[in-house]
Scaffold this motif. Structure first.
Motif, short mmCIF file in Angstrom:
data_model
loop_
_atom_site.label_atom_id
_atom_site.label_comp_id
_atom_site.label_asym_id
_atom_site.label_seq_id
_atom_site.Cartn_x
_atom_site.Cartn_y
_atom_site.Cartn_z
N ASP A 72 -86.89 10.27 79.23
CA ASP A 72 -87.84 10.87 78.29
C ASP A 72 -89.02 11.43 79.09
O ASP A 72 -89.08 11.28 80.32
CB ASP A 72 -88.29 9.85 77.24
N PRO A 73 -89.94 12.12 78.43
CA PRO A 73 -91.06 12.73 79.16
C PRO A 73 -91.86 11.74 80.00
O PRO A 73 -92.38 12.12 81.06
CB PRO A 73 -91.91 13.34 78.04
N VAL B 269 -90.18 11.38 83.26
CA VAL B 269 -90.41 12.58 84.07
C VAL B 269 -91.77 12.51 84.74
O VAL B 269 -91.91 12.79 85.94
CB VAL B 269 -90.30 13.84 83.19
N ALA C 290 -80.23 8.73 80.31
CA ALA C 290 -81.20 9.32 79.39
C ALA C 290 -82.61 9.10 79.91
O ALA C 290 -82.97 8.00 80.34
CB ALA C 290 -81.03 8.73 78.00
N ARG D 128 -84.11 17.67 83.20
CA ARG D 128 -83.72 16.70 82.15
C ARG D 128 -83.05 17.40 80.98
O ARG D 128 -81.98 16.99 80.50
CB ARG D 128 -84.97 15.94 81.67
N LEU D 129 -83.65 18.50 80.52
CA LEU D 129 -83.10 19.22 79.38
C LEU D 129 -81.76 19.88 79.70
O LEU D 129 -80.95 20.11 78.81
CB LEU D 129 -84.11 20.27 78.90
N ALA D 130 -81.54 20.17 80.98
CA ALA D 130 -80.28 20.77 81.40
C ALA D 130 -79.21 19.71 81.67
O ALA D 130 -78.12 20.05 82.12
CB ALA D 130 -80.50 21.62 82.64
N GLY D 131 -79.52 18.45 81.38
CA GLY D 131 -78.55 17.37 81.60
C GLY D 131 -78.44 16.93 83.03
O GLY D 131 -77.41 16.38 83.45
N ARG E 117 -92.83 20.04 84.99
CA ARG E 117 -92.05 21.02 84.24
C ARG E 117 -90.66 21.20 84.85
O ARG E 117 -89.65 21.26 84.13
CB ARG E 117 -92.77 22.37 84.22
N ASP F 131 -88.66 18.26 83.96
CA ASP F 131 -88.29 18.28 82.54
C ASP F 131 -87.19 19.31 82.28
O ASP F 131 -86.30 19.08 81.45
CB ASP F 131 -89.51 18.56 81.68
N GLU F 132 -87.25 20.44 82.97
CA GLU F 132 -86.18 21.43 82.84
C GLU F 132 -84.86 20.83 83.31
O GLU F 132 -83.81 21.08 82.70
CB GLU F 132 -86.53 22.68 83.65
#
Length: 225
Positions: A157-158, A161, A155, A147-150, A141, A144-145
């Protein structure tokens, strides 16, 4: 009077579990004995039995008590930091310190009891597996956070991660296993270098991560200055 009895019972339960988590980290959960624990703590065996009911209940309570210690020592110190790979690195530092400074005498409690119960079905196995699964998902998690925050350079993907989480956990657990077996702190330094190298290769903000890990002073329980 009833409240007093309840509080005394709670105090006794806490004292028992403070002892059993240390015993189990070295001797395993099967090494727990209601009689021996009662003798060690100057309690009656019947009193200890009344609190837990069975050896299996004591084992599960011990696993849950160890989880509370783990959360306090590893997770809580970094939980309020902003999302990113720097937060993941500090979590890994926290874990390496927890194992290396022997918060539990046998190293990582959950590594030890997982090896003991991994192929033994039943409620104790299920509780250990649940907590281990929660830990893996927590690392995923945080990644992934990030990743989502750049926070990743490229690039991701899950699946990426999950792979990175697996590699990070593998390095930490191998350091724990080798250090417990051979008694060398260098294994933690190797794991720290490996984790940091992997995170720096992935991050979009390398300036947020140190170029090299700090020297760990495990006698003090934290990285040295």
């Amino acid at each position: 009077m009833a409240d007093g009895r309840v509080e005394r019972g709670n105090q006794t339960r806490r004292a028992v579990l403070a002892r059993t988590v240390d015993i189990a980290s070295v001797d395993g959960l099967e090494g727990l004995s209601l009689g021996k624990i009662a003798t060690d703590l100057g309690l009656s065996k019947s009193g200890v039995f009344a609190l837990f009911g069975s050896k299996e209940d004591l084992q599960i309570a011990t696993v849950r008590a160890a989880r509370a210690v783990f959360v306090e020592r590893v997770v809580q110190p970094v939980q309020d930091e902003p999302a990113g790979l720097a937060k993941v690195w500090r979590l890994c530092e926290s874990w390496l310190g927890y194992s290396g400074r022997r918060v539990f005498p046998g190293g990582c409690f959950f590594y030890s009891v997982s090896a003991e119960f991994d192929s033994r079905p039943g409620p104790v196995h299920d509780e250990i597996a649940r907590i281990r699964g929660d830990w893996a998902r927590y690392i995923e998690r945080l990644l992934d956070e990030a990743r989502l925050a750049g926070g990743f350079r490229e690039a991701a993907d899950p699946a990426d991660v999950r792979q990175l989480a697996f590699e990070v956990m593998a390095m930490m657990e191998l350091a724990n296993a080798h250090s417990v077996l051979h008694g060398e702190a260098m294994d933690y330094e190797r794991a720290a270098r490996g984790i940091l190298t992997r995170l720096r290769a992935a991050t979009a903000a390398p300036e947020e991560l140190p170029e090299r890990p700090p020297a760990f002073d495990f006698t003090a329980g934290r990285p040295s200055a």
